[in-house]
Write a protein that holds these residues in place. Structure first.
Motif, PDB file in Angstrom:
ATOM      1  N   ASN A 114      21.691 -30.004   5.703  1.00  0.00           N
ATOM      2  CA  ASN A 114      20.129 -30.107   5.596  1.00  0.00           C
ATOM      3  C   ASN A 114      19.662 -30.367   4.117  1.00  0.00           C
ATOM      4  OD1 ASN A 114      20.061 -29.108   8.209  1.00  0.00           O
ATOM      5  ND2 ASN A 114      19.007 -27.195   7.783  1.00  0.00           N
ATOM      6  N   LYS A 116      16.115 -31.183   1.724  1.00  0.00           N
ATOM      7  CA  LYS A 116      14.605 -31.300   1.574  1.00  0.00           C
ATOM      8  C   LYS A 116      14.284 -32.020   0.203  1.00  0.00           C
ATOM      9  CE  LYS A 116      13.773 -26.562   3.574  1.00  0.00           C
ATOM     10  NZ  LYS A 116      13.416 -25.059   3.013  1.00  0.00           N
ATOM     11  N   HIS A 127      14.478 -18.135  12.562  1.00  0.00           N
ATOM     12  CA  HIS A 127      15.446 -18.118  13.761  1.00  0.00           C
ATOM     13  C   HIS A 127      16.735 -17.397  13.535  1.00  0.00           C
ATOM     14  CE1 HIS A 127      17.227 -21.552  11.418  1.00  0.00           C
ATOM     15  NE2 HIS A 127      18.183 -21.365  12.120  1.00  0.00           N
ATOM     16  N   LEU A 157      16.640 -20.924   1.248  1.00  0.00           N
ATOM     17  CA  LEU A 157      16.783 -20.371   2.358  1.00  0.00           C
ATOM     18  C   LEU A 157      16.092 -18.877   2.232  1.00  0.00           C
ATOM     19  CD1 LEU A 157      18.549 -20.244   5.211  1.00  0.00           C
ATOM     20  CD2 LEU A 157      20.079 -18.602   3.891  1.00  0.00           C
ATOM     21  N   ARG A 223      16.503 -30.203  -2.315  1.00  0.00           N
ATOM     22  CA  ARG A 223      17.221 -29.019  -2.195  1.00  0.00           C
ATOM     23  C   ARG A 223      18.022 -29.226  -1.022  1.00  0.00           C
ATOM     24  NH1 ARG A 223      16.993 -24.945   2.264  1.00  0.00           N
ATOM     25  NH2 ARG A 223      17.742 -26.892   3.079  1.00  0.00           N
TER      26      ARG A 223
HETATM   27  O1  LIG Z   1      18.102 -25.643   5.529  1.00  0.00           O
HETATM   28  C1  LIG Z   1      17.571 -24.305   5.725  1.00  0.00           C
HETATM   29  O2  LIG Z   1      16.776 -24.020   4.684  1.00  0.00           O
HETATM   30  C2  LIG Z   1      17.952 -23.453   6.747  1.00  0.00           C
HETATM   31  C3  LIG Z   1      18.925 -23.949   7.530  1.00  0.00           C
HETATM   32  C4  LIG Z   1      19.172 -23.233   8.688  1.00  0.00           C
HETATM   33  O3  LIG Z   1      18.616 -22.066   9.078  1.00  0.00           O
HETATM   34  C5  LIG Z   1      19.970 -23.733   9.835  1.00  0.00           C
HETATM   35  O4  LIG Z   1      20.359 -24.813   9.895  1.00  0.00           O
HETATM   36  O5  LIG Z   1      20.236 -22.806  10.764  1.00  0.00           O
END
Ligand SMILES: O=C(O)CCC(=O)C(=O)O
Length: 285
Positions: A114, A116, A127, A157, A223
């Motif tokens: 993930n 950013k 979630h 996070l 990030r």
């Molecule tokens: O990328 C993030 O900040 C959170 C990732 C996340 O919550 C997830 O992939 O479940």
């Protein structure tokens, strides 16, 4: 031992623990190098691209992505297309930390990157991971490895400590699995949010029932997280894996016991995403 008793107690009390130096400096440099190449490649793409084993795109682009401001926000199952990621998934110190928490035997559930990128709006709605991947027991840890320094400004996070011991919230709204809790749930916990920051190479170990999300990157630095999920060998999946890969269910430590362990809970079964990733599911909410 990778973790002190104090760290283990903190993990079970709060459902979250950040540990430095979860990978070697060579592993970190290699992971960063592979991801940098993927970002360069993404500049030449206008839509999600690549393909995972269930036929969805592997590389997920944030709406607004361009060659000048690349918005590569997700790489699904990077272990399938990069030996550097596959080797880290199996060999990182992170895995041994998980053994000390939920071992001795562990299986791999799924992996993803993930990211950013600066100038993008990528955010993650609040979630819990468990309702995406219910199993017969909840000894499941999401490991978020920091490939960049994570600061208060670049979209860290955000977690609500202790919520792994609380309710499993609905992630269905208006008849759709949106992969996010209701705004009222976030509002209820907003005063208790903790931001998980740390230098590159640190890992945030998070219990799969912990409530979490993250805000957009407001800085000029990326990030990027490499996220791997491991689970106790004696848990069995109760719904289709939302990110299946060739490595799913691989035993990464210990041996198969031939047993299943069940703990009581109930939840609404998830919907497997048909779009590229959960970002699209969350955009429905
Ligand atoms: O990328 C993030 O900040 C959170 C990732 C996340 O919550 C997830 O992939 O479940």
């Amino acid at each position: 031992m990778m973790l002190t008793q104090k760290q283990k107690d903190q993990f079970w009390r709060e459902g979250v623990l950040v540990v430095e130096d979860a990978v070697t400096s060579d592993q970190l440099a290699d992971l960063r190098g592979v991801f940098a190449d993927w970002v360069e490649e993404s500049r030449g793409q206008t839509d999600d691209y690549g393909e995972t084993m269930d036929g969805r795109p592997r590389f997920d682009l944030q709406p607004g992505h361009s060659a000048a401001i690349p918005g590569l926000r997700r790489v699904q199952s990077p272990e399938e297309v990069s030996d550097v990621f596959a080797n880290t998934m199996r060999a990182a110190r992170t895995v041994d930390m998980c053994v000390e928490l939920i071992g001795p035997a562990l299986r791999f559930h799924h992996g993803k990157v993930n990211s950013k990128m600066p100038g993008t709006a990528t955010a993650v709605k609040f979630h819990q991971d468990f309702p995406f991947q219910p199993m017969t027991n909840d000894d499941i840890i999401t490991c978020l490895l920091f490939l960049d320094d994570v600061t208060l400004e670049n979209g860290p996070l955000e977690v609500v400590p202790g919520t792994h011991k609380g309710p499993i919230y609905s992630h269905w709204h208006g008849g759709r699995f949106t992969g996010a809790v209701a705004d009222s749930v976030k509002d209820e916990h907003i005063g208790n949010l903790v931001k998980c920051t740390g230098k590159a190479g640190s890992v945030c170990l998070m219990h799969a029932r912990l409530l979490h999300g993250s805000a957009p990157n407001k800085s000029d630095k990326p990030r990027t997280l490499y996220i791997t999920t491991y689970y106790a060998e004696d848990a069995i999946e109760l719904s289709p894996n939302h990110l299946p890969s060739r490595l799913t269910h691989e035993i990464v430590r210990g041996e198969a016991s031939g047993r299943v362990r069940c703990t009581p809970y109930n939840l609404e079964l998830p919907e497997v995403p048909t779009d590229t990733s959960f970002f699209a599911q969350q955009e429905q909410s």
